[in-house]
Write a protein that holds these residues in place. Sequence first.
Motif, PDB file in Angstrom:
ATOM      1  N   ARG A 191     -11.244  71.010 -17.740  1.00 16.01           N
ATOM      2  CA  ARG A 191     -10.557  70.006 -18.563  1.00 16.01           C
ATOM      3  C   ARG A 191      -9.241  70.566 -19.099  1.00 16.01           C
ATOM      4  O   ARG A 191      -9.188  71.727 -19.507  1.00 16.01           O
ATOM      5  CB  ARG A 191     -11.498  69.679 -19.730  1.00 16.01           C
ATOM      6  N   ASP A 192      -8.184  69.750 -19.049  1.00 19.02           N
ATOM      7  CA  ASP A 192      -6.910  70.228 -19.603  1.00 19.02           C
ATOM      8  C   ASP A 192      -6.387  69.240 -20.642  1.00 19.02           C
ATOM      9  O   ASP A 192      -6.929  68.146 -20.802  1.00 19.02           O
ATOM     10  CB  ASP A 192      -5.884  70.475 -18.479  1.00 19.02           C
ATOM     11  N   ASN A 193      -5.345  69.657 -21.360  1.00 22.89           N
ATOM     12  CA  ASN A 193      -4.730  68.759 -22.348  1.00 22.89           C
ATOM     13  C   ASN A 193      -3.312  68.392 -21.903  1.00 22.89           C
ATOM     14  O   ASN A 193      -2.394  68.324 -22.682  1.00 22.89           O
ATOM     15  CB  ASN A 193      -4.736  69.395 -23.749  1.00 22.89           C
ATOM     16  N   GLU A 251      -0.116  64.547  -1.129  1.00 18.07           N
ATOM     17  CA  GLU A 251       0.033  63.461  -2.108  1.00 18.07           C
ATOM     18  C   GLU A 251       0.470  64.054  -3.436  1.00 18.07           C
ATOM     19  O   GLU A 251      -0.241  64.877  -4.012  1.00 18.07           O
ATOM     20  CB  GLU A 251      -1.295  62.707  -2.295  1.00 18.07           C
ATOM     21  N   ARG A 252       1.648  63.647  -3.900  1.00 20.89           N
ATOM     22  CA  ARG A 252       2.150  64.137  -5.181  1.00 20.89           C
ATOM     23  C   ARG A 252       2.546  62.948  -6.021  1.00 20.89           C
ATOM     24  O   ARG A 252       3.080  61.970  -5.503  1.00 20.89           O
ATOM     25  CB  ARG A 252       3.376  65.039  -4.986  1.00 20.89           C
ATOM     26  N   LEU A 253       2.279  63.044  -7.310  1.00 20.21           N
ATOM     27  CA  LEU A 253       2.629  61.911  -8.166  1.00 20.21           C
ATOM     28  C   LEU A 253       4.028  62.077  -8.736  1.00 20.21           C
ATOM     29  O   LEU A 253       4.597  61.168  -9.298  1.00 20.21           O
ATOM     30  CB  LEU A 253       1.604  61.773  -9.302  1.00 20.21           C
ATOM     31  N   GLY A 295      -4.440  76.306 -12.595  1.00 20.05           N
ATOM     32  CA  GLY A 295      -2.987  76.343 -12.385  1.00 20.05           C
ATOM     33  C   GLY A 295      -2.365  74.968 -12.579  1.00 20.05           C
ATOM     34  O   GLY A 295      -1.312  74.832 -13.217  1.00 20.05           O
ATOM     35  N   ASN A 296      -3.020  73.936 -12.058  1.00 18.16           N
ATOM     36  CA  ASN A 296      -2.505  72.576 -12.235  1.00 18.16           C
ATOM     37  C   ASN A 296      -2.568  72.160 -13.706  1.00 18.16           C
ATOM     38  O   ASN A 296      -1.655  71.517 -14.218  1.00 18.16           O
ATOM     39  CB  ASN A 296      -3.330  71.578 -11.415  1.00 18.16           C
ATOM     40  N   GLY A 297      -3.651  72.536 -14.376  1.00 16.83           N
ATOM     41  CA  GLY A 297      -3.798  72.211 -15.805  1.00 16.83           C
ATOM     42  C   GLY A 297      -2.647  72.806 -16.602  1.00 16.83           C
ATOM     43  O   GLY A 297      -2.157  72.206 -17.559  1.00 16.83           O
ATOM     44  N   LEU A 298      -2.190  73.994 -16.200  1.00 16.66           N
ATOM     45  CA  LEU A 298      -1.083  74.649 -16.901  1.00 16.66           C
ATOM     46  C   LEU A 298       0.259  74.023 -16.505  1.00 16.66           C
ATOM     47  O   LEU A 298       1.131  73.811 -17.334  1.00 16.66           O
ATOM     48  CB  LEU A 298      -1.043  76.143 -16.551  1.00 16.66           C
ATOM     49  N   LYS A 299       0.371  73.719 -15.199  1.00 15.19           N
ATOM     50  CA  LYS A 299       1.653  73.191 -14.693  1.00 15.19           C
ATOM     51  C   LYS A 299       1.934  71.781 -15.228  1.00 15.19           C
ATOM     52  O   LYS A 299       3.033  71.500 -15.687  1.00 15.19           O
ATOM     53  CB  LYS A 299       1.610  73.182 -13.157  1.00 15.19           C
ATOM     54  N   TYR A 300       0.909  70.915 -15.160  1.00 11.47           N
ATOM     55  CA  TYR A 300       1.133  69.516 -15.565  1.00 11.47           C
ATOM     56  C   TYR A 300       0.785  69.350 -17.038  1.00 11.47           C
ATOM     57  O   TYR A 300      -0.087  68.559 -17.414  1.00 11.47           O
ATOM     58  CB  TYR A 300       0.323  68.575 -14.674  1.00 11.47           C
ATOM     59  N   CYS A 301       1.459  70.127 -17.874  1.00 14.75           N
ATOM     60  CA  CYS A 301       1.174  70.096 -19.309  1.00 14.75           C
ATOM     61  C   CYS A 301       2.488  70.223 -20.078  1.00 14.75           C
ATOM     62  O   CYS A 301       3.323  71.067 -19.754  1.00 14.75           O
ATOM     63  CB  CYS A 301       0.233  71.247 -19.673  1.00 14.75           C
ATOM     64  N   GLY A 320      -2.613  71.650  -3.113  1.00 18.74           N
ATOM     65  CA  GLY A 320      -3.569  72.353  -3.983  1.00 18.74           C
ATOM     66  C   GLY A 320      -4.916  71.649  -4.095  1.00 18.74           C
ATOM     67  O   GLY A 320      -5.971  72.253  -3.880  1.00 18.74           O
ATOM     68  N   LEU A 321      -4.890  70.356  -4.397  1.00 20.89           N
ATOM     69  CA  LEU A 321      -6.160  69.636  -4.574  1.00 20.89           C
ATOM     70  C   LEU A 321      -6.841  69.374  -3.231  1.00 20.89           C
ATOM     71  O   LEU A 321      -8.064  69.294  -3.161  1.00 20.89           O
ATOM     72  CB  LEU A 321      -5.935  68.317  -5.325  1.00 20.89           C
ATOM     73  N   ALA A 322      -6.027  69.229  -2.161  1.00 16.75           N
ATOM     74  CA  ALA A 322      -6.632  69.047  -0.827  1.00 16.75           C
ATOM     75  C   ALA A 322      -7.401  70.317  -0.455  1.00 16.75           C
ATOM     76  O   ALA A 322      -8.485  70.255   0.134  1.00 16.75           O
ATOM     77  CB  ALA A 322      -5.549  68.744   0.205  1.00 16.75           C
ATOM     78  N   GLY A 371       5.687  71.817  -6.390  1.00 14.28           N
ATOM     79  CA  GLY A 371       4.395  71.951  -5.715  1.00 14.28           C
ATOM     80  C   GLY A 371       4.470  71.463  -4.292  1.00 14.28           C
ATOM     81  O   GLY A 371       5.475  70.884  -3.867  1.00 14.28           O
ATOM     82  N   SER A 372       3.399  71.717  -3.551  1.00 16.60           N
ATOM     83  CA  SER A 372       3.373  71.336  -2.138  1.00 16.60           C
ATOM     84  C   SER A 372       2.529  70.091  -1.906  1.00 16.60           C
ATOM     85  O   SER A 372       2.590  69.468  -0.859  1.00 16.60           O
ATOM     86  CB  SER A 372       2.764  72.482  -1.330  1.00 16.60           C
ATOM     87  N   GLY A 373       1.715  69.728  -2.880  1.00 20.50           N
ATOM     88  CA  GLY A 373       0.801  68.596  -2.696  1.00 20.50           C
ATOM     89  C   GLY A 373      -0.430  68.994  -1.895  1.00 20.50           C
ATOM     90  O   GLY A 373      -1.160  68.142  -1.401  1.00 20.50           O
TER      91      GLY A 373
HETATM   92  P1  ADP Z   1       0.870  70.093  -6.230  1.00 22.38           P
HETATM   93  O1  ADP Z   1       0.493  70.528  -7.629  1.00 22.38           O
HETATM   94  O2  ADP Z   1       1.273  71.214  -5.358  1.00 22.38           O
HETATM   95  O3  ADP Z   1       1.856  68.977  -6.235  1.00 22.38           O
HETATM   96  P2  ADP Z   1      -1.885  69.223  -5.899  1.00 22.38           P
HETATM   97  O4  ADP Z   1      -2.576  68.797  -4.643  1.00 22.38           O
HETATM   98  O5  ADP Z   1      -2.455  70.371  -6.631  1.00 22.38           O
HETATM   99  O6  ADP Z   1      -0.387  69.464  -5.479  1.00 22.38           O
HETATM  100  O7  ADP Z   1      -1.860  67.968  -6.869  1.00 22.38           O
HETATM  101  C1  ADP Z   1      -1.473  66.695  -6.361  1.00 22.38           C
HETATM  102  C2  ADP Z   1      -0.795  65.885  -7.465  1.00 22.38           C
HETATM  103  O8  ADP Z   1      -1.781  65.528  -8.450  1.00 22.38           O
HETATM  104  C3  ADP Z   1       0.260  66.655  -8.224  1.00 22.38           C
HETATM  105  O9  ADP Z   1       1.515  66.551  -7.582  1.00 22.38           O
HETATM  106  C4  ADP Z   1       0.245  65.987  -9.589  1.00 22.38           C
HETATM  107  O10 ADP Z   1       1.044  64.844  -9.553  1.00 22.38           O
HETATM  108  C5  ADP Z   1      -1.206  65.550  -9.749  1.00 22.38           C
HETATM  109  N1  ADP Z   1      -2.022  66.507 -10.568  1.00 22.38           N
HETATM  110  C6  ADP Z   1      -2.817  67.489 -10.103  1.00 22.38           C
HETATM  111  N2  ADP Z   1      -3.441  68.135 -11.105  1.00 22.38           N
HETATM  112  C7  ADP Z   1      -3.034  67.545 -12.249  1.00 22.38           C
HETATM  113  C8  ADP Z   1      -3.337  67.736 -13.634  1.00 22.38           C
HETATM  114  N3  ADP Z   1      -4.190  68.687 -14.047  1.00 22.38           N
HETATM  115  N4  ADP Z   1      -2.746  66.905 -14.533  1.00 22.38           N
HETATM  116  C9  ADP Z   1      -1.899  65.933 -14.121  1.00 22.38           C
HETATM  117  N5  ADP Z   1      -1.561  65.707 -12.839  1.00 22.38           N
HETATM  118  C10 ADP Z   1      -2.131  66.488 -11.899  1.00 22.38           C
END
Ligand code: ADP
Length: 368
Positions: free
Chosen positions: A298-300, A317-319, A268-274, A331-333, A327-329
């Motif tokens: 792996r994503d592009n 933590e969100r970038l 889902g993140n690979g699709l969202k941050y693309c 997902g990866l946690a 997003g909620s920040g």
């Molecule tokens: P969310 O997507 O809800 O913000 P996540 O915990 O999944 O929270 O991700 C934390 C942060 O890491 C995201 O806000 C994003 O900035 C960065 N990130 C996560 N996955 C990717 C990815 N595949 N490519 C680029 N940035 C990513």
Amino acid sequence: MTLEKIEPVKIHILIVDDDAGDRKALRRALEGSGTAGDIVEAVDIESALAACDSRAFDFAIVDYRMPGQDGLHGVTALHARFPFMPIVMATSHGDEVIAAEALKRGAADYIPKANIRAQSIRRVLDSAMEKATLRRELARRQEELEKFAAVLVHDLRAPITAIRAFARYIDKGLQAETPNRETIAGQCRQIVECGRRMDALITALYEYTKADAEVGFDVVDMRSALAEARSNLEAIIERQHARVEHGPLPTVLGNLPQLSELLQNLIGNGLKYCEMPAPVIEIHAQPEPDNVWRFAVRDNGIGIAEKNRRRIFEPFERLHGTGKYEGSGLGLAICKKIVERHGGAIWCESNEGPGSTFVFTLRGAPGY
Ligand code: ADP
């Protein structure tokens, strides 16, 4: 067959006792217990505190009876300054009440001086060290909880504040002689959007706490975990004209719902941050020694700077702000919790080309 000799862990010990004979007896017992690294002796609490200031000790044993002061004050002072150092009080016959008081003041245990022998001191030392580890873990969790609560309050308050503000605008707008229907409709939509964001945050929070639950482990075919993740993401995959490809996937030991959630979050993140017109996600697995599998997703997409690759696994933590990518920040946690519960590790690596690669390890199912 050769057996590898395992060296016991050596710990640094502080003895606080004014009596040279007692110090010697303690030293001998500690050395005989087989765990002592270096032992430092102090004749009173002041020099004990000074010794602790100049280096860290894993364990301290404090005599109760010392001239001019009692060991209880020593326990209090040492515990206040070094709360995670296990302290054991050495007591004399008839000091049971004192021993109970020492425990109240932060001592991990007590040991009667008459009982100071290698075996008994080893037992006390092991249990004191165990208690200190638990105490440290509890403090770490408490700190994590406080940080979590603070961010949560902030993130939930933001949409609530916005909802209240829009409601006030609507109220004011309706009182106008000719209410602007279009503006009011826009403000209503904003309220609905804020509600949706809050709902998404609450769902993510629920998933985060659920990742802590005791779940049963079974033999899991990672192809099934991927199929479930894919089907939950089907609409997004179609909308973005994305491709999700994979190589041969193994059978692991784990919990199917959690493992599909792990894949779903990473894909889902690979699709969202693309930003590509056609995102491509590739999933590969390769065997490692000791029946461990190493997976790579792996994503592009837009990629992640080296300096941010660790912190993104922390909750909230969100970038990027909410503006561009929602997003909620969490997902990866959630992914980190799931992988660690499965006895593995997760991290982010750089790609040669664009995008990022998330790598995690899992234990292979026995006999597969
Ligand atoms: P969310 O997507 O809800 O913000 P996540 O915990 O999944 O929270 O991700 C934390 C942060 O890491 C995201 O806000 C994003 O900035 C960065 N990130 C996560 N996955 C990717 C990815 N595949 N490519 C680029 N940035 C990513």
